[in-house]
Motif scaffolding. Structure first.
Motif, PDB file in Angstrom:
ATOM      1  N   ILE A 197       0.871  -1.171   0.000  1.00  0.00           N
ATOM      2  CA  ILE A 197       0.000   0.000   0.000  1.00  0.00           C
ATOM      3  C   ILE A 197       0.908   1.221   0.000  1.00  0.00           C
ATOM      4  CG2 ILE A 197      -1.765   1.290   1.247  1.00  0.00           C
ATOM      5  CD1 ILE A 197      -2.600  -1.422   2.495  1.00  0.00           C
ATOM      6  N   GLY A 198       0.754   2.024  -1.050  1.00  0.00           N
ATOM      7  CA  GLY A 198       1.576   3.217  -1.181  1.00  0.00           C
ATOM      8  C   GLY A 198       0.754   4.476  -0.998  1.00  0.00           C
ATOM      9  N   GLN A 199       1.416   5.503  -0.537  1.00  0.00           N
ATOM     10  CA  GLN A 199       0.766   6.799  -0.344  1.00  0.00           C
ATOM     11  C   GLN A 199       1.683   7.872  -0.912  1.00  0.00           C
ATOM     12  OE1 GLN A 199       0.070   7.684   3.773  1.00  0.00           O
ATOM     13  NE2 GLN A 199      -0.750   9.707   3.357  1.00  0.00           N
ATOM     14  N   ASP A 200       1.125   8.774  -1.705  1.00  0.00           N
ATOM     15  CA  ASP A 200       1.907   9.879  -2.267  1.00  0.00           C
ATOM     16  C   ASP A 200       2.151  10.904  -1.159  1.00  0.00           C
ATOM     17  OD1 ASP A 200       2.985  12.033  -3.605  1.00  0.00           O
ATOM     18  OD2 ASP A 200       1.380  12.185  -5.086  1.00  0.00           O
ATOM     19  N   ILE A 201       3.417  11.071  -0.780  1.00  0.00           N
ATOM     20  CA  ILE A 201       3.766  12.018   0.283  1.00  0.00           C
ATOM     21  C   ILE A 201       4.599  13.182  -0.266  1.00  0.00           C
ATOM     22  CG2 ILE A 201       3.590  10.349   2.168  1.00  0.00           C
ATOM     23  CD1 ILE A 201       6.684  10.098   2.028  1.00  0.00           C
ATOM     24  N   THR A 202       4.540  13.389  -1.580  1.00  0.00           N
ATOM     25  CA  THR A 202       5.318  14.446  -2.217  1.00  0.00           C
ATOM     26  C   THR A 202       4.998  15.805  -1.605  1.00  0.00           C
ATOM     27  OG1 THR A 202       5.248  13.148  -4.254  1.00  0.00           O
ATOM     28  CG2 THR A 202       5.949  15.456  -4.446  1.00  0.00           C
ATOM     29  N   GLY A 203       3.724  16.103  -1.430  1.00  0.00           N
ATOM     30  CA  GLY A 203       3.317  17.400  -0.856  1.00  0.00           C
ATOM     31  C   GLY A 203       3.801  17.568   0.562  1.00  0.00           C
ATOM     32  N   ARG A 204       3.705  16.516   1.354  1.00  0.00           N
ATOM     33  CA  ARG A 204       4.153  16.589   2.745  1.00  0.00           C
ATOM     34  C   ARG A 204       5.654  16.856   2.823  1.00  0.00           C
ATOM     35  NH1 ARG A 204       5.036  11.384   5.917  1.00  0.00           N
ATOM     36  NH2 ARG A 204       7.145  11.898   5.364  1.00  0.00           N
TER      37      ARG A 204
ATOM     38  N   GLU B 194       7.540  20.044   4.467  1.00  0.00           N
ATOM     39  CA  GLU B 194       8.566  19.910   5.494  1.00  0.00           C
ATOM     40  C   GLU B 194       9.846  20.654   5.094  1.00  0.00           C
ATOM     41  OE1 GLU B 194       9.047  15.695   5.944  1.00  0.00           O
ATOM     42  OE2 GLU B 194       7.183  15.490   7.082  1.00  0.00           O
ATOM     43  N   ARG B 195      10.210  20.577   3.819  1.00  0.00           N
ATOM     44  CA  ARG B 195      11.402  21.289   3.341  1.00  0.00           C
ATOM     45  C   ARG B 195      11.214  22.795   3.450  1.00  0.00           C
ATOM     46  NH1 ARG B 195      12.181  17.249  -1.690  1.00  0.00           N
ATOM     47  NH2 ARG B 195      13.364  15.656  -0.586  1.00  0.00           N
ATOM     48  N   GLU B 196      10.031  23.280   3.105  1.00  0.00           N
ATOM     49  CA  GLU B 196       9.751  24.717   3.205  1.00  0.00           C
ATOM     50  C   GLU B 196       9.778  25.161   4.660  1.00  0.00           C
ATOM     51  OE1 GLU B 196       8.713  28.670   2.094  1.00  0.00           O
ATOM     52  OE2 GLU B 196       9.765  27.018   1.142  1.00  0.00           O
ATOM     53  N   TYR B 197       9.211  24.373   5.544  1.00  0.00           N
ATOM     54  CA  TYR B 197       9.220  24.658   6.976  1.00  0.00           C
ATOM     55  C   TYR B 197      10.666  24.745   7.483  1.00  0.00           C
ATOM     56  CZ  TYR B 197       8.533  23.674  11.983  1.00  0.00           C
ATOM     57  OH  TYR B 197       8.566  23.712  13.352  1.00  0.00           O
ATOM     58  N   THR B 198      11.484  23.802   7.074  1.00  0.00           N
ATOM     59  CA  THR B 198      12.894  23.799   7.471  1.00  0.00           C
ATOM     60  C   THR B 198      13.607  25.026   6.931  1.00  0.00           C
ATOM     61  OG1 THR B 198      12.922  21.391   7.565  1.00  0.00           O
ATOM     62  CG2 THR B 198      15.057  22.483   7.323  1.00  0.00           C
TER      63      THR B 198
ATOM     64  N   LEU C   2      12.274  27.957   6.157  1.00  0.00           N
ATOM     65  CA  LEU C   2      11.795  29.145   6.876  1.00  0.00           C
ATOM     66  C   LEU C   2      12.459  29.268   8.241  1.00  0.00           C
ATOM     67  CD1 LEU C   2       7.998  29.081   6.005  1.00  0.00           C
ATOM     68  CD2 LEU C   2       9.693  30.748   5.240  1.00  0.00           C
ATOM     69  N   ILE C   3      12.580  28.166   8.950  1.00  0.00           N
ATOM     70  CA  ILE C   3      13.241  28.181  10.257  1.00  0.00           C
ATOM     71  C   ILE C   3      14.700  28.565  10.116  1.00  0.00           C
ATOM     72  CG2 ILE C   3      14.090  26.691  12.127  1.00  0.00           C
ATOM     73  CD1 ILE C   3      11.394  25.266  12.047  1.00  0.00           C
ATOM     74  N   ASP C   4      15.372  27.963   9.164  1.00  0.00           N
ATOM     75  CA  ASP C   4      16.803  28.185   9.022  1.00  0.00           C
ATOM     76  C   ASP C   4      17.137  29.602   8.585  1.00  0.00           C
ATOM     77  OD1 ASP C   4      19.265  26.872   9.477  1.00  0.00           O
ATOM     78  OD2 ASP C   4      19.633  26.911   7.315  1.00  0.00           O
ATOM     79  N   THR C   5      16.262  30.243   7.816  1.00  0.00           N
ATOM     80  CA  THR C   5      16.547  31.583   7.313  1.00  0.00           C
ATOM     81  C   THR C   5      15.864  32.690   8.113  1.00  0.00           C
ATOM     82  OG1 THR C   5      14.744  31.442   5.702  1.00  0.00           O
ATOM     83  CG2 THR C   5      16.939  30.738   4.964  1.00  0.00           C
ATOM     84  N   ALA C   6      15.184  32.356   9.185  1.00  0.00           N
ATOM     85  CA  ALA C   6      14.522  33.376  10.010  1.00  0.00           C
ATOM     86  C   ALA C   6      15.556  34.337  10.594  1.00  0.00           C
ATOM     87  CB  ALA C   6      13.739  32.698  11.135  1.00  0.00           C
ATOM     88  N   ASN C   7      15.131  35.579  10.830  1.00  0.00           N
ATOM     89  CA  ASN C   7      16.054  36.550  11.407  1.00  0.00           C
ATOM     90  C   ASN C   7      15.952  36.590  12.930  1.00  0.00           C
ATOM     91  OD1 ASN C   7      13.626  37.812  11.676  1.00  0.00           O
ATOM     92  ND2 ASN C   7      14.203  39.689  10.621  1.00  0.00           N
ATOM     93  N   ALA C   8      15.491  35.510  13.499  1.00  0.00           N
ATOM     94  CA  ALA C   8      15.430  35.346  14.958  1.00  0.00           C
ATOM     95  C   ALA C   8      16.034  33.990  15.289  1.00  0.00           C
ATOM     96  CB  ALA C   8      13.985  35.396  15.445  1.00  0.00           C
ATOM     97  N   PRO C   9      16.693  33.882  16.434  1.00  0.00           N
ATOM     98  CA  PRO C   9      17.225  32.566  16.800  1.00  0.00           C
ATOM     99  C   PRO C   9      16.083  31.599  17.099  1.00  0.00           C
ATOM    100  CG  PRO C   9      17.530  34.126  18.593  1.00  0.00           C
ATOM    101  CD  PRO C   9      16.971  34.896  17.439  1.00  0.00           C
ATOM    102  N   ILE C  10      16.133  30.446  16.473  1.00  0.00           N
ATOM    103  CA  ILE C  10      15.102  29.422  16.680  1.00  0.00           C
ATOM    104  C   ILE C  10      15.800  28.120  17.025  1.00  0.00           C
ATOM    105  CG2 ILE C  10      13.239  28.079  15.629  1.00  0.00           C
ATOM    106  CD1 ILE C  10      12.664  30.475  13.834  1.00  0.00           C
ATOM    107  N   PHE C  11      15.327  27.499  18.104  1.00  0.00           N
ATOM    108  CA  PHE C  11      15.851  26.200  18.494  1.00  0.00           C
ATOM    109  C   PHE C  11      14.681  25.304  18.829  1.00  0.00           C
ATOM    110  CE2 PHE C  11      15.391  28.474  22.444  1.00  0.00           C
ATOM    111  CZ  PHE C  11      14.813  27.533  23.289  1.00  0.00           C
ATOM    112  N   GLY C  12      14.922  24.025  18.809  1.00  0.00           N
ATOM    113  CA  GLY C  12      13.916  23.058  19.215  1.00  0.00           C
ATOM    114  C   GLY C  12      14.579  21.997  20.066  1.00  0.00           C
ATOM    115  N   VAL C  13      13.784  21.398  20.938  1.00  0.00           N
ATOM    116  CA  VAL C  13      14.278  20.293  21.751  1.00  0.00           C
ATOM    117  C   VAL C  13      13.264  19.158  21.690  1.00  0.00           C
ATOM    118  CG1 VAL C  13      15.596  21.752  23.340  1.00  0.00           C
ATOM    119  CG2 VAL C  13      13.240  21.173  23.904  1.00  0.00           C
ATOM    120  N   ASP C  14      13.744  17.938  21.891  1.00  0.00           N
ATOM    121  CA  ASP C  14      12.846  16.791  21.941  1.00  0.00           C
ATOM    122  C   ASP C  14      12.299  16.654  23.360  1.00  0.00           C
ATOM    123  OD1 ASP C  14      14.878  15.584  23.467  1.00  0.00           O
ATOM    124  OD2 ASP C  14      15.497  14.236  21.855  1.00  0.00           O
TER     125      ASP C  14
END
Length: 141
Positions: free
Chosen positions: A52-59, A63-67, A69-81
């Motif tokens: 069973i396959g699912q097209d995840i191209t959009g997702r 995710e790449r766009e989200y990454t 945006l975070i990386d190029t933001a003009n504010a420090p952004i961090f995340g923790v698990d």
């Protein structure tokens, strides 16, 4: 590879969430998420594979766009698990603090990068965030 996923399914080993690219007839690349399991006859013998396959191209694009945006933001952004280990560290954080991504990834933010007098307060803010409670404009030197 997809061949290995199919071979495993033919041996009775299920594979979940295997990602791979697929080329369409028109030559476009799409990303597929595959789950494969053995197909059995009424006697329980393996007679094939059900995939069973699912097209995840959009997702993936999202995710790449989200990454980006975070990386190029003009504010420090961090995340923790959930264990407090750094898993996001953008370019502005690198420039402001001086630690590279490689130096901080996987390390405990509070224990290794926060001064002693603010460890308890910062940990409390992170704990609240991990429980869905937002904190706005928390300042610490």
């Amino acid at each position: 590879s997809v061949g290995m996923v199919i071979d495993r399914a033919l041996r009775g080993d299920e594979t979940a969430n295997y990602e791979f690219p697929l080329m369409t007839k028109e030559g476009a690349r799409i990303e597929i998420l595959l789950n494969a399991t053995a197909r059995r006859n009424p006697g329980g013998e393996i007679i094939g594979v059900v995939g069973i396959g699912q097209d995840i191209t959009g997702r993936i694009a999202q995710e790449r766009e989200y990454t980006r945006l975070i990386d190029t933001a003009n504010a420090p952004i961090f995340g923790v698990d959930t264990y407090g280990r750094v898993n996001i560290w953008n370019q502005c954080a690198i420039q402001l603090v001086g630690y590279s991504t490689e130096e901080v990834m996987g390390k405990n933010l509070v224990q290794e990068f926060i001064t002693d007098e603010f460890k308890t307060a910062v940990q409390a803010v992170l704990d609240e965030a991990l429980h869905g409670e937002e904190t706005a404009n928390f300042e610490f030197p």
